[in-house]
Design an enzyme around this catalytic site. Structure first.
Site, PDB file in Angstrom:
ATOM      1  N   GLU A  31       0.844  -1.197   0.000  1.00  0.00           N
ATOM      2  CA  GLU A  31       0.000   0.000   0.000  1.00  0.00           C
ATOM      3  C   GLU A  31       0.879   1.246   0.000  1.00  0.00           C
ATOM      4  OE1 GLU A  31      -2.803   0.053   3.249  1.00  0.00           O
ATOM      5  OE2 GLU A  31      -3.831   1.826   2.468  1.00  0.00           O
ATOM      6  N   ASN A 176     -12.461  -1.159  -0.900  1.00  0.00           N
ATOM      7  CA  ASN A 176     -11.738  -1.767   0.228  1.00  0.00           C
ATOM      8  C   ASN A 176     -12.371  -1.320   1.541  1.00  0.00           C
ATOM      9  OD1 ASN A 176      -9.207  -2.816   1.751  1.00  0.00           O
ATOM     10  ND2 ASN A 176      -9.344  -0.661   2.378  1.00  0.00           N
ATOM     11  N   GLU A 177     -12.598  -2.246   2.418  1.00  0.00           N
ATOM     12  CA  GLU A 177     -13.142  -1.937   3.750  1.00  0.00           C
ATOM     13  C   GLU A 177     -14.227  -0.861   3.658  1.00  0.00           C
ATOM     14  OE1 GLU A 177     -10.144  -1.428   6.826  1.00  0.00           O
ATOM     15  OE2 GLU A 177      -9.465  -3.495   6.538  1.00  0.00           O
ATOM     16  N   TYR A 243      -6.718  -9.008  11.429  1.00  0.00           N
ATOM     17  CA  TYR A 243      -5.376  -8.764  11.950  1.00  0.00           C
ATOM     18  C   TYR A 243      -5.220  -9.399  13.329  1.00  0.00           C
ATOM     19  CZ  TYR A 243      -4.292  -5.466   8.203  1.00  0.00           C
ATOM     20  OH  TYR A 243      -4.034  -4.910   6.984  1.00  0.00           O
ATOM     21  N   GLU A 300      -6.024  -9.146   3.639  1.00  0.00           N
ATOM     22  CA  GLU A 300      -5.230  -8.437   4.653  1.00  0.00           C
ATOM     23  C   GLU A 300      -5.191  -9.312   5.896  1.00  0.00           C
ATOM     24  OE1 GLU A 300      -5.958  -4.274   5.449  1.00  0.00           O
ATOM     25  OE2 GLU A 300      -6.456  -3.895   3.338  1.00  0.00           O
ATOM     26  N   GLN A 349       2.295  -6.048   5.523  1.00  0.00           N
ATOM     27  CA  GLN A 349       2.466  -5.702   4.122  1.00  0.00           C
ATOM     28  C   GLN A 349       3.878  -6.081   3.699  1.00  0.00           C
ATOM     29  OE1 GLN A 349       1.087  -1.793   3.006  1.00  0.00           O
ATOM     30  NE2 GLN A 349      -0.774  -1.952   4.226  1.00  0.00           N
TER      31      GLN A 349
HETATM   32  O1  AHR Z   1      -2.934  -2.499   6.239  1.00  0.00           O
HETATM   33  C1  AHR Z   1      -3.265  -1.300   6.871  1.00  0.00           C
HETATM   34  C2  AHR Z   1      -4.728  -0.942   6.758  1.00  0.00           C
HETATM   35  O2  AHR Z   1      -5.493  -1.884   7.441  1.00  0.00           O
HETATM   36  C3  AHR Z   1      -5.336  -0.962   5.381  1.00  0.00           C
HETATM   37  O3  AHR Z   1      -5.116   0.210   4.677  1.00  0.00           O
HETATM   38  C4  AHR Z   1      -6.794  -1.113   5.663  1.00  0.00           C
HETATM   39  O4  AHR Z   1      -7.482  -1.745   4.620  1.00  0.00           O
HETATM   40  C5  AHR Z   1      -6.821  -1.894   6.962  1.00  0.00           C
HETATM   41  O5  AHR Z   1      -7.643  -1.329   7.895  1.00  0.00           O
END
Ligand code: AHR
Length: 489
Positions: A31, A176-177, A243, A300, A349
């Site tokens: 990103e 995205n999101e 995450y 992600e 990432q």
């Molecule tokens: O990876 C960091 C961020 O995490 C991304 O931009 C977003 O899609 C997510 O919340």
């Protein structure tokens, strides 16, 4: 030290259903955030850092070694503020990167530079389009710019920028999101917009784009249900973001380096949640798509800690320890088990951001423990998943696959104070050990630094024994190992 010894039996039942482990579960995410794209990958053609067409040679060489199959770009949250026309042609137009530190994004790295990155990595394209703040026209123009060969305003514009042949786009994300940074939409609203926008994600020539819809945040099962019911027939994949946050609390996530043993266990418990999330989202998808035509793209995932002290909070820079290696291996094992539905995953990432493969400091570069797991696991890419019987206890885990007449067995010991003696029974006599390597950390916070870049790095396995159909491996605490063997015909 207590020595646990448990037997793992590998058996491939004649009618056992199996599936291919898509190499794309080893995908990456890059990103426009912090020092991922700029510095980590792109230094520009005039840089003193050795580069080819602006891309740093050391990053590319390291990433080629782990066979990166696909790179998701340009975001993330950045994607829904990105206006691609500012990033093509001789006059780039800067913008403010509102999500990530409010810094000026020069748009020097744009569409052409992204495809140069893919070319150098030999990877596929996964572009995330802007649904949150972009128009349908802008999205369809971008597709035309990238993939239409013949004369058209957008194809001509591309040619005027020096690229005659169109590129190929394998995957395109429509937003995205969008439940959060991509527009704060309820699922019904997103599903309607998705149906509209995806109509104009066209296939030109022989290009075939797989369309990826924005999926749920972690355990938002309602999102999956609503979006699948309303728009499932218009998508090829649905994304999932989850995450691993040690505390589970975004406002105080915990440090990447200075953590205690309890945080080790908490982190691994959080990461194991991925299994339940995939199972439950997949079960909802089954209701709408029993044939599993629509894949799940975990586009992600990875650890998210508090940023390193003294660094820009908007840059999400964190160190990476042997704990991250365990997180990587446990998640990859989960993706393997669910590869009938999980067709892609993109760790967040690629460089210098979150659970990165590589960290850079000016001209210096180090490989993280996570990188080494991706290396140890690379033979699982596009292999057939082999179901196993038996287990390695509470802290152990394993995954087995078969490809090119060889079995790849990866074993995990997430315990902090005990070895695991693993006995692996193969379906025939072992003829040759093709690879036997592992990584471990001297302590639970072992990591690589620019002064000690190989503190955590792969070493040949000690004490591996082959005994007919059996492989015997001793896994030290905090370790990941891979053994690849061929069998007598
Ligand atoms: O990876 C960091 C961020 O995490 C991304 O931009 C977003 O899609 C997510 O919340």
């Amino acid at each position: 030290m207590t020595i646990l010894s448990q037997n793992l039996t590998i058996s491939v039942a004649p009618n056992a259903s199996t599936h291919r482990i898509d190499r794309r579960v080893y995908g990456q995410f890059a990103e426009h955030l912090g020092r991922c794209v700029y510095e980590g990958l792109w230094v520009g053609p005039d840089s003193e850092i050795p580069n080819k067409n602006g891309l740093r040679k050391d990053s590319i060489a390291a990433l080629r070694q782990i066979k990166v199959p696909v790179v998701r770009w340009p975001g993330g949250c950045f994607a829904d503020e990105y206006h691609w026309l500012k990033g093509v042609g001789p006059e780039r137009q800067p913008m403010v990167n509102n999500h990530w530190g409010g810094v000026i994004e020069p748009n020097v790295f744009g569409t052409h530079e992204y495809f140069e990155l893919l070319n150098q990595l030999d990877a596929e394209a996964y572009i995330n389009g802007n649904l949150g703040s972009g128009t349908v026209q802008e999205m369809t123009d971008w597709i035309e710019y990238m993939t239409l060969e013949s004369t058209s305003p957008m194809a001509e514009l591309r040619k005027s920028h020096g690229r005659v042949q169109p590129w190929k786009i394998e995957f395109f994300g429509v937003g995205n999101e969008n439940w959060g940074c991509g527009g704060n939409m309820p699922p019904e609203h997103y599903a309607s917009l998705y149906r509209q926008y995806q109509t104009y994600v066209r296939n030109y020539g022989d290009n075939h784009i797989q369309k990826i819809a924005c999926g749920p945040n972690a355990d938002d099962y309602d999102w999956t249900n609503v979006v699948m019911a309303s728009a499932g027939e218009y998508m090829d994949m649905l994304s999932l973001h989850y995450y691993t946050i040690p505390t589970g609390d975004f406002s105080a996530k915990g440090p990447a380096l200075d953590f205690d043993e309890q945080e080790w266990h908490d982190t691994l418990a959080q990461t194991r949640r991925m299994e339940e999330l995939i199972s439950r989202h997949s079960a909802i998808m089954d209701i709408h798509d029993p044939g599993k035509r629509v894949g799940l793209a975990v586009d992600e995932w990875g650890t998210w800690y508090d940023v390193e002290p003294g660094t820009n909070p908007g840059f999400l820079f964190q160190q990476n320890t042997i704990r991250d290696a365990l997180v990587a291996a446990i998640n990859l094992n989960i993706f393997h088990r669910h590869a009938d539905r999980v067709r892609m995953a993109n760790i967040a990432q690629m460089v210098n951001v979150l659970q990165a493969m590589l960290l850079t400091d000016g001209p210096a570069l180090i490989k993280t423990p996570t990188y080494h797991v991706f290396d140890l696991y690379s033979d699982h890419q596009d292999a057939d998943y082999v179901p196993t019987v038996g287990d390695l206890g509470e802290q152990g885990d394993c995954t087995v696959s078969h490809k090119d007449d060889a079995y790849t067995i990866s074993l995990v010991n997430a315990g902090l104070d005990h070895e695991i003696g693993a006995a692996v029974q193969l379906p025939g006599q072992i003829s040759e050990v093709l690879r036997a390597q592992g990584i471990t950390g001297a302590t639970h916070t072992s990591h690589n630094t620019f002064d000690a870049p190989d503190a955590v790095s792969p070493a040949d396995l000690d004490g591996l024994r082959v005994d007919g159909r059996h492989l015997r491996v001793t896994l030290p605490p905090r370790s990941v190992a891979t053994v690849r063997v061929s069998l007598v015909e």
